[in-house]
Design a protein around this motif. Structure first.
Motif, PDB file in Angstrom:
ATOM      1  N   LEU A   1       0.831  -1.205   0.000  1.00 15.19           N
ATOM      2  CA  LEU A   1       0.000   0.000   0.000  1.00 15.19           C
ATOM      3  C   LEU A   1       0.866   1.256   0.000  1.00 15.19           C
ATOM      4  CD1 LEU A   1      -3.113   0.645   2.205  1.00 15.19           C
ATOM      5  CD2 LEU A   1      -1.309   2.336   2.087  1.00 15.19           C
ATOM      6  N   LEU A   2       1.869   1.276   0.874  1.00 18.49           N
ATOM      7  CA  LEU A   2       2.698   2.477   1.005  1.00 18.49           C
ATOM      8  C   LEU A   2       3.639   2.659  -0.183  1.00 18.49           C
ATOM      9  CD1 LEU A   2       3.451   2.334   4.816  1.00 18.49           C
ATOM     10  CD2 LEU A   2       1.957   3.942   3.615  1.00 18.49           C
ATOM     11  N   ALA A   3       4.077   1.563  -0.776  1.00 22.31           N
ATOM     12  CA  ALA A   3       4.962   1.671  -1.946  1.00 22.31           C
ATOM     13  C   ALA A   3       4.229   2.313  -3.124  1.00 22.31           C
ATOM     14  CB  ALA A   3       5.473   0.293  -2.334  1.00 22.31           C
ATOM     15  N   ALA A   4       2.920   2.092  -3.194  1.00 21.40           N
ATOM     16  CA  ALA A   4       2.130   2.637  -4.299  1.00 21.40           C
ATOM     17  C   ALA A   4       1.536   4.009  -3.991  1.00 21.40           C
ATOM     18  CB  ALA A   4       0.999   1.666  -4.640  1.00 21.40           C
ATOM     19  N   ALA A   5       1.675   4.473  -2.756  1.00 25.93           N
ATOM     20  CA  ALA A   5       1.050   5.730  -2.329  1.00 25.93           C
ATOM     21  C   ALA A   5       1.929   6.927  -2.682  1.00 25.93           C
ATOM     22  CB  ALA A   5       0.796   5.700  -0.831  1.00 25.93           C
ATOM     23  N   PRO A   6       1.340   8.105  -2.824  1.00 26.14           N
ATOM     24  CA  PRO A   6       2.137   9.313  -3.041  1.00 26.14           C
ATOM     25  C   PRO A   6       3.118   9.533  -1.882  1.00 26.14           C
ATOM     26  CG  PRO A   6      -0.206   9.752  -3.389  1.00 26.14           C
ATOM     27  CD  PRO A   6      -0.112   8.379  -2.802  1.00 26.14           C
ATOM     28  N   ALA A   7       4.241  10.179  -2.176  1.00 19.63           N
ATOM     29  CA  ALA A   7       5.287  10.372  -1.166  1.00 19.63           C
ATOM     30  C   ALA A   7       4.764  11.084   0.077  1.00 19.63           C
ATOM     31  CB  ALA A   7       6.447  11.147  -1.770  1.00 19.63           C
ATOM     32  N   GLY A   8       3.847  12.030  -0.089  1.00 17.72           N
ATOM     33  CA  GLY A   8       3.330  12.781   1.046  1.00 17.72           C
ATOM     34  C   GLY A   8       2.555  11.944   2.041  1.00 17.72           C
ATOM     35  N   THR A   9       2.152  10.739   1.614  1.00 16.26           N
ATOM     36  CA  THR A   9       1.401   9.850   2.499  1.00 16.26           C
ATOM     37  C   THR A   9       2.182   9.544   3.765  1.00 16.26           C
ATOM     38  OG1 THR A   9       0.297   8.857   0.600  1.00 16.26           O
ATOM     39  CG2 THR A   9       0.317   7.565   2.636  1.00 16.26           C
TER      40      THR A   9
ATOM     41  N   VAL B   1      12.655   5.814   2.759  1.00 17.32           N
ATOM     42  CA  VAL B   1      11.425   5.036   2.569  1.00 17.32           C
ATOM     43  C   VAL B   1      11.750   3.622   2.088  1.00 17.32           C
ATOM     44  CG1 VAL B   1       9.403   4.834   1.080  1.00 17.32           C
ATOM     45  CG2 VAL B   1       9.878   6.991   2.253  1.00 17.32           C
ATOM     46  N   ALA B   2      12.713   3.487   1.176  1.00 20.45           N
ATOM     47  CA  ALA B   2      13.062   2.162   0.661  1.00 20.45           C
ATOM     48  C   ALA B   2      13.536   1.244   1.780  1.00 20.45           C
ATOM     49  CB  ALA B   2      14.139   2.285  -0.417  1.00 20.45           C
ATOM     50  N   ASP B   3      14.282   1.800   2.733  1.00 21.43           N
ATOM     51  CA  ASP B   3      14.739   0.996   3.866  1.00 21.43           C
ATOM     52  C   ASP B   3      13.563   0.547   4.724  1.00 21.43           C
ATOM     53  OD1 ASP B   3      17.258   1.518   2.913  1.00 21.43           O
ATOM     54  OD2 ASP B   3      17.913   2.701   4.645  1.00 21.43           O
TER      55      ASP B   3
END
Length: 198
Positions: free
Chosen positions: A18-26, A83-85
């Motif tokens: 979910l978070l990988a596909a979400a906009p960065a501001g999420t 975020v990747a980590d």
């Protein structure tokens, strides 16, 4: 009965997807955890993927033995990780196998489900935990009669709108399983619903 631990990995993997596909501001959006953004919640739940037992012990000593202080400190510090980590740590087999001291598989699943809901409910997204995991956590929280998070279930009947799950007698409170888990965990929902503290 299904091993409760087996539902931890799909819960964290679903949250990562979910978070990988979400906009960065999420990542900076507020969560249901008071004063924590989404990135703070993820930094908190992935702590076992980063800290060895010795490092955790040192963090606990630095926090004066107060787990809340430790959690806030680590979440504030590690929320700045890339975020990747954080996504990689959510998908870590080590995190999926982790169990809280004295909590076993039930504690691991409860931790994963509640904190995943802290994110998904706040973002108005569907739960990522398997439906069976939500029901298992509901059963655990209801069996404790509200004592785990200090909510008052006196004269309250809880009914899930998405399954046949129900508990108690009295004033009816109906919501989907995820919202009921959040309420039994002492969270205030975005629509203002909350169970009173005991």
């Amino acid at each position: 009965m299904t091993d409760l631990q087996s539902w931890v990995a799909p819960t964290y993997d679903g949250l990562a997807d979910l978070l990988a596909a979400a906009p960065a501001g999420t990542w900076d959006a507020p969560s249901l955890c008071e004063k924590w953004s989404v990135r703070h919640v993820i930094a908190h739940v992935t702590m076992p993927a980063r800290l060895t037992a010795e490092q955790f012990g040192a963090e606990m000593a630095a926090a004066g033995g107060n787990f809340t202080v430790l959690s806030d400190t680590v979440a504030a510090r590690d929320a700045s990780l890339p975020v990747a980590d954080l996504l990689g740590q959510l998908r870590s087999p080590g995190l999926h196998a982790w169990q809280p001291p004295g909590g076993g598989a039930a504690g691991a699943l409860t931790h994963a489900v509640i904190h995943s809901l802290d994110v998904t409910i706040a973002l108005d997204r569907p739960a990522v935990a398997p439906a069976e995991a939500l029901t298992a956590v509901l059963d655990q929280l209801a069996a404790a009669d509200g004592t785990l998070f200090g909510v008052d279930l006196t004269d309250v009947r809880l009914e899930a709108t998405d399954t046949a799950w129900s508990r108690g007698n009295g004033r009816l409170l109906r919501a989907d399983s995820g919202a009921l888990v959040a309420l039994l965990s002492g969270r205030a929902l975005p629509d203002g619903r909350i169970l009173p503290r005991g």
